[in-house]
Design an enzyme around this catalytic site. Sequence first.
Site, mmCIF file in Angstrom:
data_model
loop_
_atom_site.group_PDB
_atom_site.id
_atom_site.type_symbol
_atom_site.label_atom_id
_atom_site.label_comp_id
_atom_site.label_asym_id
_atom_site.label_seq_id
_atom_site.Cartn_x
_atom_site.Cartn_y
_atom_site.Cartn_z
ATOM 1 N N PRO A 11 -4.639 8.391 0.312
ATOM 2 C CA PRO A 11 -5.669 7.900 1.222
ATOM 3 C C PRO A 11 -5.136 7.285 2.519
ATOM 4 O O PRO A 11 -4.093 6.633 2.522
ATOM 5 C CB PRO A 11 -6.400 6.830 0.395
ATOM 6 C CG PRO A 11 -5.481 6.491 -0.723
ATOM 7 C CD PRO A 11 -4.669 7.724 -0.987
ATOM 8 N N ASN A 12 -5.882 7.538 3.565
ATOM 9 C CA ASN A 12 -5.650 7.019 4.925
ATOM 10 C C ASN A 12 -4.479 7.672 5.647
ATOM 11 O O ASN A 12 -4.264 7.406 6.829
ATOM 12 C CB ASN A 12 -5.461 5.486 4.915
ATOM 13 C CG ASN A 12 -6.690 4.773 4.378
ATOM 14 O OD1 ASN A 12 -7.799 5.031 4.836
ATOM 15 N ND2 ASN A 12 -6.522 3.903 3.390
ATOM 16 N N ARG A 19 -3.025 4.981 12.768
ATOM 17 C CA ARG A 19 -3.078 3.895 11.778
ATOM 18 C C ARG A 19 -1.821 3.022 11.872
ATOM 19 O O ARG A 19 -0.709 3.484 11.602
ATOM 20 C CB ARG A 19 -3.143 4.529 10.390
ATOM 21 C CG ARG A 19 -3.118 3.548 9.275
ATOM 22 C CD ARG A 19 -2.918 4.229 7.938
ATOM 23 N NE ARG A 19 -2.921 3.237 6.893
ATOM 24 C CZ ARG A 19 -2.465 3.430 5.679
ATOM 25 N NH1 ARG A 19 -1.955 4.602 5.336
ATOM 26 N NH2 ARG A 19 -2.504 2.468 4.795
ATOM 27 N N TYR A 24 3.665 2.550 10.441
ATOM 28 C CA TYR A 24 3.741 3.933 9.957
ATOM 29 C C TYR A 24 4.240 4.928 11.005
ATOM 30 O O TYR A 24 4.396 6.113 10.685
ATOM 31 C CB TYR A 24 2.368 4.366 9.421
ATOM 32 C CG TYR A 24 1.924 3.534 8.238
ATOM 33 C CD1 TYR A 24 2.653 3.545 7.051
ATOM 34 C CD2 TYR A 24 0.795 2.716 8.303
ATOM 35 C CE1 TYR A 24 2.278 2.775 5.964
ATOM 36 C CE2 TYR A 24 0.398 1.948 7.224
ATOM 37 C CZ TYR A 24 1.144 1.973 6.050
ATOM 38 O OH TYR A 24 0.769 1.200 4.979
ATOM 39 N N ASN A 75 3.113 11.107 -1.608
ATOM 40 C CA ASN A 75 2.924 9.752 -1.107
ATOM 41 C C ASN A 75 1.537 9.334 -1.601
ATOM 42 O O ASN A 75 0.530 9.691 -0.997
ATOM 43 C CB ASN A 75 2.996 9.702 0.419
ATOM 44 C CG ASN A 75 2.867 8.263 0.923
ATOM 45 O OD1 ASN A 75 2.510 7.358 0.158
ATOM 46 N ND2 ASN A 75 3.149 8.062 2.206
ATOM 47 N N ALA A 78 -2.141 3.945 -1.055
ATOM 48 C CA ALA A 78 -2.621 2.756 -1.768
ATOM 49 C C ALA A 78 -2.765 2.992 -3.274
ATOM 50 O O ALA A 78 -2.646 2.052 -4.071
ATOM 51 C CB ALA A 78 -3.946 2.297 -1.177
ATOM 52 N N GLU A 99 8.500 10.343 -5.296
ATOM 53 C CA GLU A 99 7.530 9.401 -4.696
ATOM 54 C C GLU A 99 8.037 9.008 -3.313
ATOM 55 O O GLU A 99 9.197 8.613 -3.163
ATOM 56 C CB GLU A 99 7.424 8.161 -5.600
ATOM 57 C CG GLU A 99 6.544 7.067 -5.042
ATOM 58 C CD GLU A 99 6.551 5.803 -5.914
ATOM 59 O OE1 GLU A 99 7.002 5.850 -7.082
ATOM 60 O OE2 GLU A 99 6.113 4.756 -5.398
ATOM 61 N N HIS A 101 7.358 6.905 0.434
ATOM 62 C CA HIS A 101 6.642 5.940 1.269
ATOM 63 C C HIS A 101 7.279 5.922 2.648
ATOM 64 O O HIS A 101 8.510 5.868 2.772
ATOM 65 C CB HIS A 101 6.675 4.533 0.665
ATOM 66 C CG HIS A 101 6.049 4.495 -0.686
ATOM 67 N ND1 HIS A 101 4.688 4.573 -0.862
ATOM 68 C CD2 HIS A 101 6.599 4.457 -1.928
ATOM 69 C CE1 HIS A 101 4.424 4.562 -2.161
ATOM 70 N NE2 HIS A 101 5.566 4.503 -2.823
ATOM 71 N N SER A 103 6.873 3.430 4.810
ATOM 72 C CA SER A 103 7.347 2.060 5.025
ATOM 73 C C SER A 103 8.195 1.616 3.835
ATOM 74 O O SER A 103 8.126 2.194 2.749
ATOM 75 C CB SER A 103 6.150 1.117 5.193
ATOM 76 O OG SER A 103 5.372 1.071 4.000
ATOM 77 N N ARG A 108 7.146 -5.734 2.339
ATOM 78 C CA ARG A 108 5.755 -6.003 2.689
ATOM 79 C C ARG A 108 5.077 -6.889 1.631
ATOM 80 O O ARG A 108 5.768 -7.575 0.881
ATOM 81 C CB ARG A 108 5.037 -4.654 2.901
ATOM 82 C CG ARG A 108 5.716 -3.818 3.990
ATOM 83 C CD ARG A 108 5.006 -2.512 4.228
ATOM 84 N NE ARG A 108 3.655 -2.722 4.691
ATOM 85 C CZ ARG A 108 2.691 -1.793 4.662
ATOM 86 N NH1 ARG A 108 2.971 -0.591 4.181
ATOM 87 N NH2 ARG A 108 1.498 -2.057 5.104
ATOM 88 N N ARG A 112 2.329 -4.664 -2.913
ATOM 89 C CA ARG A 112 2.916 -3.327 -2.704
ATOM 90 C C ARG A 112 4.231 -3.163 -3.458
ATOM 91 O O ARG A 112 4.848 -2.102 -3.426
ATOM 92 C CB ARG A 112 3.160 -3.070 -1.216
ATOM 93 C CG ARG A 112 1.884 -2.984 -0.417
ATOM 94 C CD ARG A 112 2.163 -2.604 1.029
ATOM 95 N NE ARG A 112 1.100 -3.090 1.878
ATOM 96 C CZ ARG A 112 -0.056 -2.463 2.087
ATOM 97 N NH1 ARG A 112 -0.280 -1.290 1.533
ATOM 98 N NH2 ARG A 112 -0.976 -3.000 2.859
HETATM 99 C C1 DQA Z 1 2.475 3.778 1.941
HETATM 100 C C2 DQA Z 1 2.603 2.327 1.463
HETATM 101 C C3 DQA Z 1 1.373 1.880 0.720
HETATM 102 O O1 DQA Z 1 1.520 0.538 0.279
HETATM 103 C C4 DQA Z 1 0.155 1.974 1.610
HETATM 104 O O2 DQA Z 1 -1.010 1.631 0.895
HETATM 105 C C5 DQA Z 1 0.009 3.289 2.277
HETATM 106 C C6 DQA Z 1 1.205 3.983 2.749
HETATM 107 C C7 DQA Z 1 3.656 4.220 2.843
HETATM 108 O O3 DQA Z 1 3.786 5.412 3.057
HETATM 109 O O4 DQA Z 1 4.407 3.368 3.331
HETATM 110 O O5 DQA Z 1 -1.087 3.763 2.505
HETATM 111 O O6 DQA Z 1 2.455 4.619 0.807
#
Ligand code: DQA
Length: 147
Positions: A11-12, A19, A24, A75, A78, A99, A101, A103, A108, A112
Site C-alpha cells: 500500500p501507498n 509520498r 522514500y 515490499n 505497512a 523482503e 524496504h 527506508s 524509524r 516499524r
Molecule cells: C516501507 C516501510 C514501511 O514501514 C512503510 O509502511 C512503507 C514503506 C519502505 O519501503 O521503507 O509503506 O516498506
Amino acid sequence: MPQRILVIHGPNLNLLGKREPEIYGHQTLDDINRSLQAIAEEHGITLDVFQSNHEGDIVDFIGGNMGSADGIVINPAAYTHTSVAIRDALTMTGLPVIEVHLSNVYQREVFRHHSYISPIATGIIAGLGVHSYTLALEGLLRIIRDV
Ligand code: DQA
C-alpha cells in the site's frame, strides 16, 4: 520456460515520488519497475509486477500466481508490520522470498521495527532506496540459480 519472479508492492507505494520524498526518494514506482525490468531482460527472466493497497488482493495475487513462479520480491509496506495473512500466503508458496524496504525501518518509529514477514523471508534488504529493490532481485536470482 524463462524463470518467473513475482514483484509485489504494498500500500501507498503507487504514490512514490510524491509520498514523503525525504524518506522514500523521488523515483516513482514506474521508475523502479523499469529498473527491475532492465535486470530481468539482462538475465532472460520474466517479471510479474503487482501493486495493491488492499491486503486481500495481495493474498489473492500470491496464491493465484505461486504455481508459475520461481521466487518473490515483496515490499509489503505497512502490511509488513500488521499482516499475518500475507505472511501465511508467502509461507504457503514454499518459494524464496526477499523482503524489501526503501527506508531503513530500524531508524524509524518503533512500530516499524517488527516485521511479520522477516521470520519467513529468505533475505531482507532495507534502507538503500531504489537499490533495495534491484539488489533484492539480483540476490534472488543468485539464490534461484545457485551461483
Ligand atoms: C516501507 C516501510 C514501511 O514501514 C512503510 O509502511 C512503507 C514503506 C519502505 O519501503 O521503507 O509503506 O516498506
